[in-house]
Design a protein around this motif. Sequence first.
Motif, PDB file in Angstrom:
ATOM      1  N   TRP B  58    -110.299 -37.571  -4.669  1.00 37.58           N
ATOM      2  CA  TRP B  58    -110.916 -37.372  -5.971  1.00 37.58           C
ATOM      3  C   TRP B  58    -112.446 -37.279  -5.809  1.00 37.58           C
ATOM      4  CZ3 TRP B  58    -111.754 -41.748  -9.954  1.00 37.58           C
ATOM      5  CH2 TRP B  58    -112.310 -41.202 -11.122  1.00 37.58           C
ATOM      6  N   THR B  59    -112.983 -38.156  -4.938  1.00 38.58           N
ATOM      7  CA  THR B  59    -114.403 -38.092  -4.661  1.00 38.58           C
ATOM      8  C   THR B  59    -114.713 -36.836  -3.868  1.00 38.58           C
ATOM      9  OG1 THR B  59    -114.565 -40.468  -4.587  1.00 38.58           O
ATOM     10  CG2 THR B  59    -116.274 -39.232  -3.448  1.00 38.58           C
ATOM     11  N   PHE B  60    -113.900 -36.623  -2.851  1.00 37.02           N
ATOM     12  CA  PHE B  60    -114.229 -35.579  -1.892  1.00 37.02           C
ATOM     13  C   PHE B  60    -114.224 -34.206  -2.544  1.00 37.02           C
ATOM     14  CE2 PHE B  60    -113.897 -32.924   1.809  1.00 37.02           C
ATOM     15  CZ  PHE B  60    -114.733 -33.572   2.698  1.00 37.02           C
ATOM     16  N   TYR B  61    -113.153 -33.946  -3.297  1.00 39.29           N
ATOM     17  CA  TYR B  61    -113.089 -32.642  -3.965  1.00 39.29           C
ATOM     18  C   TYR B  61    -113.510 -32.758  -5.421  1.00 39.29           C
ATOM     19  CZ  TYR B  61    -110.318 -31.205   0.059  1.00 39.29           C
ATOM     20  OH  TYR B  61    -109.903 -30.926   1.307  1.00 39.29           O
ATOM     21  N   GLY B  62    -112.983 -33.798  -6.064  1.00 37.77           N
ATOM     22  CA  GLY B  62    -113.099 -33.899  -7.525  1.00 37.77           C
ATOM     23  C   GLY B  62    -114.508 -34.111  -8.011  1.00 37.77           C
ATOM     24  N   ALA B  63    -115.311 -34.850  -7.225  1.00 32.41           N
ATOM     25  CA  ALA B  63    -116.657 -35.157  -7.708  1.00 32.41           C
ATOM     26  C   ALA B  63    -117.447 -33.879  -7.922  1.00 32.41           C
ATOM     27  CB  ALA B  63    -117.367 -36.074  -6.719  1.00 32.41           C
ATOM     28  N   VAL B  64    -117.269 -32.902  -7.030  1.00 28.62           N
ATOM     29  CA  VAL B  64    -117.997 -31.647  -7.180  1.00 28.62           C
ATOM     30  C   VAL B  64    -117.541 -30.925  -8.446  1.00 28.62           C
ATOM     31  CG1 VAL B  64    -118.416 -29.395  -6.155  1.00 28.62           C
ATOM     32  CG2 VAL B  64    -118.434 -31.439  -4.724  1.00 28.62           C
ATOM     33  N   GLY B  65    -116.221 -30.916  -8.658  1.00 25.69           N
ATOM     34  CA  GLY B  65    -115.711 -30.306  -9.882  1.00 25.69           C
ATOM     35  C   GLY B  65    -116.239 -31.022 -11.117  1.00 25.69           C
ATOM     36  N   SER B  70    -119.581 -31.711 -15.863  1.00 24.90           N
ATOM     37  CA  SER B  70    -120.312 -32.664 -16.713  1.00 24.90           C
ATOM     38  C   SER B  70    -121.634 -33.120 -16.132  1.00 24.90           C
ATOM     39  CB  SER B  70    -119.448 -33.890 -16.982  1.00 24.90           C
ATOM     40  OG  SER B  70    -118.136 -33.507 -17.243  1.00 24.90           O
ATOM     41  N   GLY B  71    -122.130 -32.470 -15.146  1.00 29.00           N
ATOM     42  CA  GLY B  71    -123.437 -32.857 -14.621  1.00 29.00           C
ATOM     43  C   GLY B  71    -123.399 -34.199 -13.900  1.00 29.00           C
ATOM     44  N   LEU B  72    -124.351 -35.049 -14.234  1.00 28.78           N
ATOM     45  CA  LEU B  72    -124.522 -36.285 -13.471  1.00 28.78           C
ATOM     46  C   LEU B  72    -123.469 -37.342 -13.762  1.00 28.78           C
ATOM     47  CD1 LEU B  72    -128.360 -36.833 -13.459  1.00 28.78           C
ATOM     48  CD2 LEU B  72    -126.886 -36.229 -11.561  1.00 28.78           C
ATOM     49  N   GLU B  73    -122.606 -37.088 -14.734  1.00 24.79           N
ATOM     50  CA  GLU B  73    -121.679 -38.139 -15.133  1.00 24.79           C
ATOM     51  C   GLU B  73    -120.823 -38.641 -13.967  1.00 24.79           C
ATOM     52  OE1 GLU B  73    -119.877 -37.822 -19.149  1.00 24.79           O
ATOM     53  OE2 GLU B  73    -118.049 -38.156 -18.013  1.00 24.79           O
ATOM     54  N   TYR B  74    -120.588 -37.774 -12.997  1.00 21.70           N
ATOM     55  CA  TYR B  74    -119.762 -38.196 -11.853  1.00 21.70           C
ATOM     56  C   TYR B  74    -120.362 -39.417 -11.158  1.00 21.70           C
ATOM     57  CZ  TYR B  74    -122.953 -36.475  -8.241  1.00 21.70           C
ATOM     58  OH  TYR B  74    -124.012 -36.325  -7.397  1.00 21.70           O
ATOM     59  N   LEU B  75    -121.678 -39.584 -11.277  1.00 17.91           N
ATOM     60  CA  LEU B  75    -122.326 -40.705 -10.593  1.00 17.91           C
ATOM     61  C   LEU B  75    -121.855 -42.050 -11.119  1.00 17.91           C
ATOM     62  CD1 LEU B  75    -126.006 -39.504 -10.247  1.00 17.91           C
ATOM     63  CD2 LEU B  75    -124.353 -39.867  -8.440  1.00 17.91           C
ATOM     64  N   ALA B 287    -124.589 -42.321  -0.266  1.00 22.64           N
ATOM     65  CA  ALA B 287    -124.605 -41.229   0.701  1.00 22.64           C
ATOM     66  C   ALA B 287    -123.535 -40.202   0.356  1.00 22.64           C
ATOM     67  CB  ALA B 287    -124.382 -41.783   2.100  1.00 22.64           C
ATOM     68  N   ILE B 288    -122.381 -40.695  -0.071  1.00 21.17           N
ATOM     69  CA  ILE B 288    -121.294 -39.740  -0.294  1.00 21.17           C
ATOM     70  C   ILE B 288    -121.501 -38.957  -1.588  1.00 21.17           C
ATOM     71  CG2 ILE B 288    -119.501 -40.961  -1.614  1.00 21.17           C
ATOM     72  CD1 ILE B 288    -117.627 -40.155   0.777  1.00 21.17           C
ATOM     73  N   SER B 289    -122.278 -39.499  -2.523  1.00 25.89           N
ATOM     74  CA  SER B 289    -122.474 -38.748  -3.769  1.00 25.89           C
ATOM     75  C   SER B 289    -123.790 -37.969  -3.776  1.00 25.89           C
ATOM     76  CB  SER B 289    -122.392 -39.687  -4.976  1.00 25.89           C
ATOM     77  OG  SER B 289    -123.153 -40.830  -4.746  1.00 25.89           O
ATOM     78  N   LEU B 290    -124.546 -38.103  -2.694  1.00 25.01           N
ATOM     79  CA  LEU B 290    -125.881 -37.496  -2.668  1.00 25.01           C
ATOM     80  C   LEU B 290    -125.817 -35.970  -2.765  1.00 25.01           C
ATOM     81  CD1 LEU B 290    -128.849 -38.228  -2.351  1.00 25.01           C
ATOM     82  CD2 LEU B 290    -128.568 -38.093   0.106  1.00 25.01           C
TER      83      LEU B 290
END
Lengths: 115, 909
Positions: B58-65, B70-75, B287-290
């Motif tokens: 979900w992080t690896f692929y989903g965060a980019v989606g 929704s912009g920064l909301e993934y953070l 690091a992973i969300s940078l």
Amino acid sequence: MSKPKPPLFLEREPYRRRRLTDGARFLPILGFVLILLPALWTRGTATGTTAEAIYIFGLWILLIVAAALLSRPLRSIQDRGEGTGRPAPEARNGNNQGSDGGSEGGGGSAADGAQ
Amino acid sequence: MSLNVLIPAALAYVVFLFVIASLAERRAERLRAAGSAPRFLRSPLVYTLSLSVYATAWTFYGAVGYATRSGLEYLTIYLGPTLIFVGWWGLLRKLVRIGKAQRVTSIADLISARYGKSNLIGVIVTLLAVAATTPYIALQLQSIALSFGAIAQDQSLAPRQLAIWVAAGLALFTILFGTRNLDANEQHHGVVTAIAVEAVVKLVALMAVGIWVVWGLAEGPADIMARIAAADRPEWRVDPARWTGITFLAGVAVLTLPRMFQVMVVENADERHVSVASWAFPLYLMAISLFVLPIAVAGMTMLPADANPDLYVLTLPHTMGQNGLAMLAFLGGFSAAMSMVVIASIALATMVSNHIVVPIWLARRQRTQSTPVQDLGDMRGLVLNARRLSIAVILALGYLYFEVSGGSRALASIGLISFAGMAQALPVMLGALFWRGASRAGAIGGLLTGATVWLYALFLPSFGPGVVLGADLMAQGPFQISWLRPHALFGVEGMDPLLHALFWSLSLNALVFIIGSLVSFPGPLERVLSAQFVNAFDPSRDDDMRGARGWSREASENEAEDLLAMAQRVLDESEAQHYFHTQARLQGREGFLPDITPDFLDRLERELAGSVGAATAHAMITQIVGRRRVTVDDLMAVASETAQIMEHSAQLEAKSEELARTARQLRDANEMLQRLSVQKDSFLSQISHELRTPMTSIRAFSEILMDQDITPEELARYARIIHDESIRLTRLLDDLLDLSVLENGQVNLDLGPGTLSDLLDRALLASNSVRPDRFFVVQRAGAETGIALNTDIGRLTQVFINVLSNARKYCDAEAPVLRISVRQRGGVVTVDFIDNGSGIPKKSQGLIFEKFARLTDTHKAGGAGLGLAICREIMHNLGGDIAYLPGQGGAAFRLTFPAVLRQHSKAAE
């Protein structure tokens, strides 16, 4: 026999340690409030996604640094068995770890290796 | 790339992990056999990396989606856990401490253990966890299947077929490493090491893609910033409600998600590792969300509009011809998905076997056999098989969900739904750690309420209208009751469905939990455990807890053998024997069978709980030792024992204080006796000296008189000297006699009426004979005139004369002035005599009332130094006192005495 009551006032060093743990408890609250700030910003020309991203990542780094600075003194407090809100005799703490850390290896010595 | 490359690569990667896991496992076993701890395998670094199981596909692929949409909301998904870890001191530390102290095997185990080892609660949490985690597992399967599809040109396999193979493969891997043995601490060295390696792989992969995007596609950070600003969309605006709500939800999820609990608490080797993870894990998350946002922006601008944003990480390098990078990204995503599935299914399988399968099996055995004790069969095999089966079932469920849901929806929403489901465990968990009053009834009510609301308002509607909940129901509410519409409960409309469900489920959950706890009365075992949990860090309560055990203190029967037999079936045979042997030795017994004390039962139960969970361990021991559970009476006995000890020690303390007080008094008395003895000696020597002086002169002059040749004038003069000296001697003896009479209180007071002014007049007149050459100004206020006295007038006059004479004698002022002030208050008369001389030095003030105390030269004074001593005795006898009054600008004496002396008060003295 009669238990030693926790003292009402502390010496300078224990007092510092106690405040340090207070700070450690306060840090996430401060962090939460600061994280919420971008949600309150009004979107204008100055604040776009870029500015928000820079702010959030900067805050993130500060939180990490703060946690890293706190972690060593806190760990030594943890080893003393304080941080319970009241000071504990060393020996008793040792006992606790003995009975809890239990049967399998991996308790204390692993952490020694880590240091 | 073709599947011919991808599949072997994925398989090779799995084999690589397999090798690492088995090497780690073997090394751990070898080290354990050698008696040392696996240091590297259990270091803070591995601990922190294993926590990264939080970052799934979900992080690896989903965060980019998510960032694209929704912009920064993934953070927020990563900021919530950051806060929890940064604030580890308050919450995580206690959670880990209790988890280790109680040998907790899962989050369901923790909660059920706290609420009286209630298996019902274990079942509820387990079912909740399965319901919440299954979609998440489906999400991982889907992402693997999609990632295959995204970069394989010759797609010969449908995603579903792929998914089923992936699910089967993962099940196999998990079973091989997750259920190799039934460890007493429920720790899996091999799996954790493999997870740590995967953590590195996925981080490196994502960062590699990110770095390539920033410095390869764009021209460095400044350029990418500009591109982000250019790509800014209106829907990227931060929504305050979702921003806050999801940060909170993610923070809760990191505590309650079964897989997080597994790596954070159960697999934790040392509590101190948490302190390192407190900053290292947030660092990992950062690091992973940078690079997520740069990748999203690059994908938006460089890929066709119809490309799936959830796969940008993979498709971006692939379309740009970076096949190596695409392969790395593929393996990173595979790693992320795999680590989540493995840990989650181990955690769930542990819960299912400990809280559902084993209890059912135990209950059936109990029903079919009257004496279930002797042969419990091979528990270890049963538990392990139950877990293997559970893993397979869980993965099958995950696949089924994938199949049913069609794998179409955005990854992020499934993740958040899952988070919200597990968040229902939060109130009871916090209650378990911090609130002693939290009870089983409240916990059951809260969990059921929260789970129901979550199912109704979030989970079931997530399938879309008409799939599970009908479209009518969604729009109108059940039975046309509009305030029960799933997305607008109780008239709250227009809220984001996730936040709406989160708000209602958690508030109702907490409400029912708190009210249920307030009105119910917990069982005795629950109360013991609540104290153990909440006071986990309070060593001063250890003594209180010493007696509070989960078992009653009835006399033990010959059950040790049965217990050993049972323990052998749960633990390893030699391990169980070793444990019993050690315990017996601790009790000072030989052999393998210790006394069945409540203490021993408690420890054995905890040992077993490490393998089969607290509720099951409790049930198994109950089967053998029967109805020996702790009762309220036991609790009260413990409490009153403690109270008695405390009372006893308080009494001792009081007694020792009293002894100290007595000793102090004795010491004071002794000191006084010594002082008196010294005083007496000096008194005797003084008196001898005083007597000797006149005696010497009398003797000398009488010897002269004995000579014949003296003139009559000389005769007369010497005779006068002798006469004077004998008078002085007599006066001294009179004074001494007087003093001794006064001191012994044998004096006869001659009470009579008089007025104070008369008395003063007489005294002034009499004292005029002392140094008549000096002229004294006497200031008298008129207040004394009216004061009538009834006391020993003669004695009082004597005192006045003495004081006045002293003033005349010693006042060293040029123009001496004597002030006499009189006051009467409440029948007590106070007379102050104050002169304007230099007064009496401070160090002598305490001395002047002592016998023979003289401040100046003896002969000049012309007295024996008994005057003030006599005065004081007289005043005492008159029921009053004489004291020196400092700070009046000269010598000042204050006399206080009752105006009317009553005879009986005198007699009482």
